[in-house]
Design a protein around this motif. Sequence first.
Motif, PDB file in Angstrom:
ATOM      1  N   ASN A   1       0.826  -1.206   0.000  1.00  0.00           N
ATOM      2  CA  ASN A   1       0.000   0.000   0.000  1.00  0.00           C
ATOM      3  C   ASN A   1       0.862   1.258   0.000  1.00  0.00           C
ATOM      4  OD1 ASN A   1      -2.425  -1.505   2.243  1.00  0.00           O
ATOM      5  ND2 ASN A   1      -2.195  -1.730   0.051  1.00  0.00           N
ATOM      6  N   LEU A   2       1.948   1.235   0.758  1.00  0.00           N
ATOM      7  CA  LEU A   2       2.865   2.377   0.778  1.00  0.00           C
ATOM      8  C   LEU A   2       3.490   2.584  -0.604  1.00  0.00           C
ATOM      9  CD1 LEU A   2       4.286   4.631   2.269  1.00  0.00           C
ATOM     10  CD2 LEU A   2       5.992   2.968   3.037  1.00  0.00           C
ATOM     11  N   ILE A   3       3.878   1.498  -1.247  1.00  0.00           N
ATOM     12  CA  ILE A   3       4.435   1.593  -2.606  1.00  0.00           C
ATOM     13  C   ILE A   3       3.393   2.179  -3.555  1.00  0.00           C
ATOM     14  CG2 ILE A   3       5.201   0.217  -4.587  1.00  0.00           C
ATOM     15  CD1 ILE A   3       6.597  -1.637  -2.483  1.00  0.00           C
ATOM     16  N   GLU A   4       2.151   1.742  -3.426  1.00  0.00           N
ATOM     17  CA  GLU A   4       1.073   2.269  -4.282  1.00  0.00           C
ATOM     18  C   GLU A   4       0.884   3.772  -4.063  1.00  0.00           C
ATOM     19  OE1 GLU A   4      -1.728   1.889  -7.287  1.00  0.00           O
ATOM     20  OE2 GLU A   4      -0.318   0.391  -6.546  1.00  0.00           O
ATOM     21  N   PHE A   5       0.961   4.215  -2.807  1.00  0.00           N
ATOM     22  CA  PHE A   5       0.854   5.639  -2.510  1.00  0.00           C
ATOM     23  C   PHE A   5       2.020   6.412  -3.130  1.00  0.00           C
ATOM     24  CE2 PHE A   5       1.987   9.205   0.378  1.00  0.00           C
ATOM     25  CZ  PHE A   5       0.923  10.033   0.067  1.00  0.00           C
ATOM     26  N   LEU A   6       3.230   5.890  -2.983  1.00  0.00           N
ATOM     27  CA  LEU A   6       4.402   6.551  -3.572  1.00  0.00           C
ATOM     28  C   LEU A   6       4.310   6.587  -5.098  1.00  0.00           C
ATOM     29  CD1 LEU A   6       7.184   5.088  -1.255  1.00  0.00           C
ATOM     30  CD2 LEU A   6       6.132   7.365  -1.152  1.00  0.00           C
ATOM     31  N   HIS A   7       3.774   5.524  -5.693  1.00  0.00           N
ATOM     32  CA  HIS A   7       3.551   5.529  -7.149  1.00  0.00           C
ATOM     33  C   HIS A   7       2.565   6.629  -7.542  1.00  0.00           C
ATOM     34  CE1 HIS A   7       4.901   1.087  -7.897  1.00  0.00           C
ATOM     35  NE2 HIS A   7       5.914   1.913  -7.779  1.00  0.00           N
ATOM     36  N   ALA A   8       1.535   6.815  -6.742  1.00  0.00           N
ATOM     37  CA  ALA A   8       0.549   7.868  -7.031  1.00  0.00           C
ATOM     38  C   ALA A   8       1.200   9.249  -6.960  1.00  0.00           C
ATOM     39  CB  ALA A   8      -0.622   7.778  -6.064  1.00  0.00           C
ATOM     40  N   ILE A   9       2.054   9.462  -5.967  1.00  0.00           N
ATOM     41  CA  ILE A   9       2.774  10.738  -5.878  1.00  0.00           C
ATOM     42  C   ILE A   9       3.596  10.955  -7.140  1.00  0.00           C
ATOM     43  CG2 ILE A   9       4.652  11.974  -4.707  1.00  0.00           C
ATOM     44  CD1 ILE A   9       3.705  10.685  -2.094  1.00  0.00           C
ATOM     45  N   GLN A  10       4.332   9.916  -7.553  1.00  0.00           N
ATOM     46  CA  GLN A  10       5.181  10.031  -8.739  1.00  0.00           C
ATOM     47  C   GLN A  10       4.355  10.215 -10.008  1.00  0.00           C
ATOM     48  OE1 GLN A  10       8.676  10.123  -8.634  1.00  0.00           O
ATOM     49  NE2 GLN A  10       8.294  10.936 -10.674  1.00  0.00           N
ATOM     50  N   GLU A  11       3.250   9.474 -10.128  1.00  0.00           N
ATOM     51  CA  GLU A  11       2.393   9.595 -11.308  1.00  0.00           C
ATOM     52  C   GLU A  11       1.825  11.013 -11.423  1.00  0.00           C
ATOM     53  OE1 GLU A  11      -1.536   7.566 -13.396  1.00  0.00           O
ATOM     54  OE2 GLU A  11      -0.686   6.655 -11.602  1.00  0.00           O
ATOM     55  N   ALA A  12       1.344  11.557 -10.313  1.00  0.00           N
ATOM     56  CA  ALA A  12       0.807  12.917 -10.332  1.00  0.00           C
ATOM     57  C   ALA A  12       1.895  13.905 -10.747  1.00  0.00           C
ATOM     58  CB  ALA A  12       0.243  13.286  -8.963  1.00  0.00           C
ATOM     59  N   ARG A  13       3.089  13.735 -10.207  1.00  0.00           N
ATOM     60  CA  ARG A  13       4.199  14.624 -10.555  1.00  0.00           C
ATOM     61  C   ARG A  13       4.557  14.489 -12.039  1.00  0.00           C
ATOM     62  NH1 ARG A  13       9.618  15.874  -7.243  1.00  0.00           N
ATOM     63  NH2 ARG A  13       8.174  17.266  -6.241  1.00  0.00           N
ATOM     64  N   ASP A  14       4.656  13.245 -12.528  1.00  0.00           N
ATOM     65  CA  ASP A  14       5.006  13.012 -13.933  1.00  0.00           C
ATOM     66  C   ASP A  14       3.966  13.585 -14.890  1.00  0.00           C
ATOM     67  OD1 ASP A  14       7.276  11.678 -13.068  1.00  0.00           O
ATOM     68  OD2 ASP A  14       6.495   9.672 -13.521  1.00  0.00           O
ATOM     69  N   MET A  15       2.683  13.537 -14.477  1.00  0.00           N
ATOM     70  CA  MET A  15       1.604  14.032 -15.322  1.00  0.00           C
ATOM     71  C   MET A  15       1.346  15.530 -15.117  1.00  0.00           C
ATOM     72  SD  MET A  15      -1.034  10.812 -14.809  1.00  0.00           S
ATOM     73  CE  MET A  15      -2.384  11.621 -15.652  1.00  0.00           C
ATOM     74  N   ASN A  16       2.108  16.149 -14.204  1.00  0.00           N
ATOM     75  CA  ASN A  16       1.949  17.566 -13.874  1.00  0.00           C
ATOM     76  C   ASN A  16       0.523  17.882 -13.420  1.00  0.00           C
ATOM     77  OD1 ASN A  16       2.882  20.188 -13.473  1.00  0.00           O
ATOM     78  ND2 ASN A  16       2.183  20.825 -15.500  1.00  0.00           N
ATOM     79  N   ILE A  17       0.012  16.997 -12.550  1.00  0.00           N
ATOM     80  CA  ILE A  17      -1.307  17.204 -11.970  1.00  0.00           C
ATOM     81  C   ILE A  17      -1.171  17.120 -10.444  1.00  0.00           C
ATOM     82  CG2 ILE A  17      -2.518  16.337 -14.000  1.00  0.00           C
ATOM     83  CD1 ILE A  17      -3.022  13.727 -12.565  1.00  0.00           C
ATOM     84  N   SER A  18      -2.231  17.443  -9.751  1.00  0.00           N
ATOM     85  CA  SER A  18      -2.234  17.398  -8.292  1.00  0.00           C
ATOM     86  C   SER A  18      -2.668  16.016  -7.820  1.00  0.00           C
ATOM     87  CB  SER A  18      -3.194  18.447  -7.743  1.00  0.00           C
ATOM     88  OG  SER A  18      -2.798  19.731  -8.150  1.00  0.00           O
ATOM     89  N   LEU A  19      -2.473  15.758  -6.525  1.00  0.00           N
ATOM     90  CA  LEU A  19      -2.891  14.495  -5.930  1.00  0.00           C
ATOM     91  C   LEU A  19      -3.925  14.773  -4.850  1.00  0.00           C
ATOM     92  CD1 LEU A  19      -2.513  11.412  -5.730  1.00  0.00           C
ATOM     93  CD2 LEU A  19      -0.714  11.836  -4.041  1.00  0.00           C
ATOM     94  N   GLY A  20      -5.044  14.066  -4.916  1.00  0.00           N
ATOM     95  CA  GLY A  20      -6.099  14.196  -3.926  1.00  0.00           C
ATOM     96  C   GLY A  20      -6.357  12.871  -3.243  1.00  0.00           C
ATOM     97  N   ILE A  21      -6.809  12.944  -2.001  1.00  0.00           N
ATOM     98  CA  ILE A  21      -7.097  11.735  -1.222  1.00  0.00           C
ATOM     99  C   ILE A  21      -8.456  11.906  -0.548  1.00  0.00           C
ATOM    100  CG2 ILE A  21      -6.357  10.264   0.686  1.00  0.00           C
ATOM    101  CD1 ILE A  21      -3.511  11.225   0.238  1.00  0.00           C
ATOM    102  N   MET A  22      -9.315  10.933  -0.732  1.00  0.00           N
ATOM    103  CA  MET A  22     -10.583  10.915  -0.004  1.00  0.00           C
ATOM    104  C   MET A  22     -10.303  10.519   1.439  1.00  0.00           C
ATOM    105  SD  MET A  22     -12.983  11.940  -2.011  1.00  0.00           S
ATOM    106  CE  MET A  22     -14.480  11.515  -1.141  1.00  0.00           C
ATOM    107  N   SER A  23     -10.977  11.170   2.369  1.00  0.00           N
ATOM    108  CA  SER A  23     -10.671  10.979   3.790  1.00  0.00           C
ATOM    109  C   SER A  23     -10.949   9.571   4.302  1.00  0.00           C
ATOM    110  CB  SER A  23     -11.417  12.005   4.636  1.00  0.00           C
ATOM    111  OG  SER A  23     -12.801  11.816   4.538  1.00  0.00           O
ATOM    112  N   LYS A  24     -11.849   8.844   3.683  1.00  0.00           N
ATOM    113  CA  LYS A  24     -12.146   7.483   4.141  1.00  0.00           C
ATOM    114  C   LYS A  24     -11.570   6.432   3.188  1.00  0.00           C
ATOM    115  CE  LYS A  24     -16.304   8.733   6.659  1.00  0.00           C
ATOM    116  NZ  LYS A  24     -15.762   8.958   7.925  1.00  0.00           N
ATOM    117  N   SER A  25     -10.466   6.757   2.549  1.00  0.00           N
ATOM    118  CA  SER A  25      -9.856   5.850   1.576  1.00  0.00           C
ATOM    119  C   SER A  25      -8.754   5.001   2.203  1.00  0.00           C
ATOM    120  CB  SER A  25      -9.258   6.662   0.421  1.00  0.00           C
ATOM    121  OG  SER A  25      -8.129   7.403   0.887  1.00  0.00           O
TER     122      SER A  25
END
Length: 133
Positions: A60-84
């Motif tokens: 799960n931590l790796i998946e979160f870090l991938h999301a950070i990198q994907e958002a950065r690579d795509m030049n978009i922001s990252l959002g998280i739902m509070s109950k996710s």
Amino acid sequence: EGVMKEGDFEPLAICGRNADVGSVEDFAALQKYAQCPPINRNKPILLLEGDRAFGQTGNNLIEFLHAIQEARDMNISLGIMSKSWAMNLLLKMWMAIESDDWRIQFERAFCVKLFNNEKQLEGWDIVRPDTQE
């Protein structure tokens, strides 16, 4: 030889950002030096949602870090739902901080936008990651 001196180490960095390693001092340093681009409705946002996590904490931590990198690579922001799954993971690992403004600290430290419900997503250009069903 083999003995580390005070100036021989650098803070852990993930995706070019200093990473919190657990202490209040580390978290304060992360907030002080984090360089987050503005997060607003003018830019698409990659949204982590859903309460079902796949695998164990490490995956799960790796998946979160991938999301950070994907958002950065795509030049978009990252959002998280509070109950996710992502929020549950991060709260368990890093958020032992007792503060009334922990949400602001959290957003600033991880360069993310937290959403409480679907209504708050109105007006945002949502990008959903390709993940397991």
